[in-house]
Every structure is written in C-alpha cells, then in structure tokens.
Design an enzyme around this catalytic site. Structure first.
Site, PDB file in Angstrom:
ATOM      1  CD  GLU A 112      -2.876   0.843   2.508  1.00 19.15           C
ATOM      2  OE1 GLU A 112      -3.541   1.808   2.904  1.00 19.15           O
ATOM      3  OE2 GLU A 112      -2.949  -0.305   3.022  1.00 19.15           O
ATOM      4  CD  GLU A 163      -4.500   6.684   5.180  1.00 14.87           C
ATOM      5  OE1 GLU A 163      -5.501   5.982   5.365  1.00 14.87           O
ATOM      6  OE2 GLU A 163      -3.409   6.493   5.759  1.00 14.87           O
TER       7      GLU A 163
END
Length: 269
Positions: free
Chosen positions: A138, A142
C-alpha cells in the site's frame, strides 16, 4: 493505516503489460501490472475503469457502510459523501471507488479537496492484498479530519507499515483543491504536495513491489481516536477529486502541470 481495510474486496486477476517499445523499465517486471498511463477528469464516472464499493464495511473500526449512492460526478468533480444515513448495520454512509486494473512503477497524481470533520479520513492511495492473492502492499496519502493542515504519507510492505510521515498542506487540505503525487520506482518513492517534494523513501524494505489498484475513499471511525481523532458529525461532507492521472515509467506525462512533466523537463536541462 494500522488495519488491513480491504481484505473483503473481490478482485480480478490481470496479466502484466509492457511499457513503450524500446523502454525496458522495471514496471514491466511487476506481475499483474496491466494498467496503462491515463488521466481522468471525471466528466463522468466510467465504471469500465472504476469499481464502486457498495453494501459493506471493512470491519468494526469503520462506522459507515460503503454505498454507491454516496458516489457521483458533478460538473467534472468526483464527489464521495459521508452522511448520516442508515445503511445495513451502520448509521452512516460513505463512498469509495477503486480501479479495476492494477498499476506498477510510475507517477500517481490527484487533485483533491478533503472533507471536514474529526474522525474522518479522506484518502488517495494504492493497495493490493490477500483478496487478490497478494501480500498487503500500500502507498498512502490520507488527510485526517482532526488536522487538515497536514496530509499523512505512509507505505505498507507485506502488511508491515509504521512509515507514517506528516507533510504540510498550505492553507489546509479542506479549504481548496491541492495536488498530491508520488513517484514509485523500484529503489525509491518520492512524495509531492502541490508540486513540491515533501518526502523521499529509499530503504528497500519500505518500498512496495506488487502492482496495485488506485483508490479514493472517505470513511469514519468511532474507535481509532488516537489516530483519526474523536468522531464528531455535524453535517454531510465530501471528498472531492478534480483529476487523477497515472504515468507509467518511461511514458510521456499526461497533462502540462504533472509532476512527471516537471521531472522530464529537469532531466532534459
């Protein structure tokens, strides 16, 4: 993140795609990387490109249910909405999309306005995991609603994270559109905010190797308060995406303001 959020998704398996003829790049060696360079201005939501999450959540930490009704395009902007609306066992509904194809080394870029609200997560990231019969890899941008002056950067390699880095977002990620980009190479990842390099990773142990899908999501939590803040709902809020682009390693950049274009110009000088 600290949780494998996407273990429940159904995924398709794809074959690898070669880059432009004569340009032997590391991307060609990434098994399953079948996505080619593209740019999407979201004039419409092309469901041949994007899968819309609908009807589930990713575990007890998530206080909303993914709903296709929370995903739409308006005047060339993708909108993912978080609002109080009972869907299945949750009292809130939220939105997420993901590409159907997987992408390898190259430049990933999105122009985004984050949502408002403590306890919310506005995310632009790439991901692959056990549901695709792959390790959890990943790469994240964010924006946590508790502090929209920052964007959190992170990577996971075989489910091992702990690589968080907070970068400034001048003016606030929720006050206007900002450009987020990362350049993923075999030996490094470079992160950019509004065209400025803010973070670089060169430790091989912290660089994912598996081709991944591109995601946008907006979700909330009642439990991950140390990380995302205390959940406080006031009114519906949106993650808005003006543009997304991927430029495969060795390909021409996809739009004039692209970080990939900047790097091409710098190399030619």
């Amino acid at each position: 993140m600290t949780i494998d959020r996407y273990r429940r998704f159904a995924r398709l398996a794809f074959i690898a795609t070669l880059p432009l003829a004569g340009l032997a790049t590391a991307a060609a060696a990434q098994e399953g990387a079948n996505g080619k360079s593209f740019k999407d201005d979201f004039d419409t939501l092309d469901t041949r490109v994007w899968f819309v999450s609908d009807g589930w959540n990713n575990g007890g930490h998530q206080n909303c249910t993914w709903s296709k009704k929370q995903v739409k395009t308006v005047d060339g902007i993708l909108e993912l909405t978080f609002e109080e609306k009972k869907v299945k066992e949750r009292n809130f509904a939220c939105g997420e999309i993901q590409t159907r194809k997987r992408f390898g080394y190259g430049t990933y870029e999105a122009r985004i306005k984050a949502a408002d609200g403590s306890g919310l997560n506005s995310a632009f990231f790439t991901y692959i995991g056990p549901a695709d019969k792959k390790p959890h890899d990943e790469i994240d941008f964010e924006v946590l609603g508790k502090n929209t002056a920052k964007v959190q950067i992170n990577q996971y390699v075989s489910a091992k994270g702990g690589n968080e880095f907070l970068a400034d977002v001048p003016g606030g990620a929720n006050q206007g559109f900002n450009d987020y980009a990362f350049v993923w190479e075999k030996n490094r990842i470079r992160y950019y905010v509004n065209g400025e390099l803010v973070h670089e990773v060169t430790d091989p142990a912290k660089i994912p190797v598996n081709a991944q899908k591109i995601f946008f999501s907006l979700w909330g939590t009642d439990t991950l308060t140390d990380w995302m803040g205390t959940f406080s709902y006031k009114e519906p809020t949106k993650l808005q995406v003006d543009r997304v682009a991927f430029t495969a390693a060795g390909d021409e950049c996809q739009f004039a303001e692209s970080v990939a274009c900047q790097l091409e110009r710098a190399q030619s000088e």
